[in-house]
Design an enzyme around this catalytic site. Structure first.
Site, PDB file in Angstrom:
ATOM      1  N   ARG A 104     -22.637-105.949 -30.638  1.00 53.47           N
ATOM      2  CA  ARG A 104     -21.541-105.785 -31.602  1.00 53.47           C
ATOM      3  C   ARG A 104     -22.026-105.006 -32.813  1.00 53.47           C
ATOM      4  NH1 ARG A 104     -19.006-111.656 -32.675  1.00 53.47           N
ATOM      5  NH2 ARG A 104     -19.174-110.892 -34.801  1.00 53.47           N
ATOM      6  N   LYS A 124     -21.030-120.268 -32.513  1.00 50.36           N
ATOM      7  CA  LYS A 124     -19.760-120.968 -32.763  1.00 50.36           C
ATOM      8  C   LYS A 124     -18.658-120.542 -31.805  1.00 50.36           C
ATOM      9  CE  LYS A 124     -17.732-118.047 -36.360  1.00 50.36           C
ATOM     10  NZ  LYS A 124     -16.717-117.417 -35.506  1.00 50.36           N
ATOM     11  N   ARG A 139     -28.065-111.042 -29.625  1.00 51.37           N
ATOM     12  CA  ARG A 139     -26.834-111.280 -28.881  1.00 51.37           C
ATOM     13  C   ARG A 139     -26.291-109.992 -28.255  1.00 51.37           C
ATOM     14  NH1 ARG A 139     -21.966-114.447 -31.635  1.00 51.37           N
ATOM     15  NH2 ARG A 139     -21.953-112.737 -33.142  1.00 51.37           N
ATOM     16  N   ARG A 189     -23.587-110.875 -43.778  1.00 56.40           N
ATOM     17  CA  ARG A 189     -22.598-111.887 -43.391  1.00 56.40           C
ATOM     18  C   ARG A 189     -23.009-113.260 -43.924  1.00 56.40           C
ATOM     19  NH1 ARG A 189     -22.561-110.594 -37.155  1.00 56.40           N
ATOM     20  NH2 ARG A 189     -21.320-112.473 -36.902  1.00 56.40           N
ATOM     21  N   ARG A 191     -12.067-118.917 -44.031  1.00 50.30           N
ATOM     22  CA  ARG A 191     -13.373-118.479 -44.511  1.00 50.30           C
ATOM     23  C   ARG A 191     -13.423-118.365 -46.029  1.00 50.30           C
ATOM     24  NH1 ARG A 191     -14.845-115.627 -39.401  1.00 50.30           N
ATOM     25  NH2 ARG A 191     -17.068-115.234 -39.362  1.00 50.30           N
TER      26      ARG A 191
HETATM   27  P1  AMP Z   1     -16.570-113.800 -36.269  1.00 52.83           P
HETATM   28  O1  AMP Z   1     -16.371-113.313 -34.880  1.00 52.83           O
HETATM   29  O2  AMP Z   1     -15.829-115.079 -36.553  1.00 52.83           O
HETATM   30  O3  AMP Z   1     -18.023-113.879 -36.649  1.00 52.83           O
HETATM   31  O4  AMP Z   1     -15.907-112.709 -37.238  1.00 52.83           O
HETATM   32  C1  AMP Z   1     -16.380-111.385 -37.271  1.00 52.83           C
HETATM   33  C2  AMP Z   1     -15.942-110.674 -38.528  1.00 52.83           C
HETATM   34  O5  AMP Z   1     -14.516-110.620 -38.590  1.00 52.83           O
HETATM   35  C3  AMP Z   1     -16.365-111.335 -39.831  1.00 52.83           C
HETATM   36  O6  AMP Z   1     -17.693-111.009 -40.201  1.00 52.83           O
HETATM   37  C4  AMP Z   1     -15.307-110.759 -40.794  1.00 52.83           C
HETATM   38  O7  AMP Z   1     -15.601-109.406 -41.104  1.00 52.83           O
HETATM   39  C5  AMP Z   1     -14.056-110.767 -39.942  1.00 52.83           C
HETATM   40  N1  AMP Z   1     -13.321-112.055 -40.050  1.00 52.83           N
HETATM   41  C6  AMP Z   1     -13.066-112.954 -39.059  1.00 52.83           C
HETATM   42  N2  AMP Z   1     -12.370-114.005 -39.516  1.00 52.83           N
HETATM   43  C7  AMP Z   1     -12.187-113.785 -40.834  1.00 52.83           C
HETATM   44  C8  AMP Z   1     -11.551-114.519 -41.889  1.00 52.83           C
HETATM   45  N3  AMP Z   1     -10.992-115.727 -41.667  1.00 52.83           N
HETATM   46  N4  AMP Z   1     -11.550-113.978 -43.136  1.00 52.83           N
HETATM   47  C9  AMP Z   1     -12.110-112.779 -43.383  1.00 52.83           C
HETATM   48  N5  AMP Z   1     -12.731-112.035 -42.450  1.00 52.83           N
HETATM   49  C10 AMP Z   1     -12.769-112.527 -41.182  1.00 52.83           C
END
Ligand code: AMP
Length: 206
Positions: free
Chosen positions: A150, A3, A117, A161, A78
């Protein structure tokens, strides 16, 4: 799939800023800001950061002038509460949502993809050991930075997740439906160009 990569590409194509809450949080973790210290462990565990914190982060970001002509949100909202807050901000600003891209992929494909990744420590460019390897192992093609995995990209954390997604994020779809935010379901299985073509068509075509 991917994404973040797709969102980045779409925002370039549309000429609007890419607002990725995950990237913002990781940047805060890297530079040890108070926000970073608060969220680092939560992200590594694959859990969601609290709504209060995320609402603060998004409100500050959306108050910046580069958002005036539109923007692309990646990773937000989210939870249903986050969607409600966002809906309220849009109502107050007289904005409407042009489209919500809903990427669809089976859990197993997601686990495989994310566990392979690798991310550039310096510029955050994304690679995959099988699907998109860098020219030189461990080195970013774009900036020469070091590629790392990561902390939340291992299988166990990816599964957590996905669980968080199922219980907390999936219900957001109902919010989109009841508020008539135009959803654009896209099959996320395929190579990056293919998936991008589907996303672009879904957004541009009525
Ligand atoms: P992402 O890069 O979008 O996969 O986000 C990585 C991590 O950041 C997620 O697994 C959450 O721990 C945190 N995170 C990112 N965006 C949000 C959100 N809108 N609400 C809560 N946690 C978030």
């Amino acid at each position: 799939m991917g994404k973040g990569t797709q969102a980045q590409r779409l925002s370039l194509a549309l000429g609007i800023p890419h607002i990725a809450t995950g990237d913002m949080l990781r940047a805060a973790v890297q530079s040890n800001t108070p926000l970073g210290l608060k969220v680092g462990a939560i992200i590594s565990r694959g859990e969601l950061v609290s709504d209060d914190t995320m609402v603060e982060v998004i409100k500050e970001r959306l108050s910046r002038p580069d958002t005036v002509r539109g923007f692309l949100l990646d990773g937000f909202p989210r939870t249903t509460h986050q969607a409600e807050v966002l809906g309220k901000i849009f109502d107050e600003q007289g904005r409407k949502v042009d489209g919500v891209v809903v990427l669809d992929a089976p859990d197993e494909a997601i686990v495989q993809r994310i566990a392979g990744r690798r991310t550039c420590e310096s510029c955050q460019a994304s690679y995959h050991v099988l699907a998109k390897p860098p020219k030189v192992e461990g080195v970013c093609d774009r900036c020469g930075g070091v590629l790392i995995q990561r902390s939340d990209d291992n299988e166990e954390t990816v599964r957590r997740r996905l669980k968080e997604y199922g219980t907390k994020t999936k219900p957001v779809i109902d919010y989109f439906k009841t508020h008539n935010w135009p959803m654009k379901p896209v099959d996320a299985i395929g190579d990056m160009d293919q998936v991008f073509g589907r996303i672009y068509a879904a957004i541009m075509l009525p």
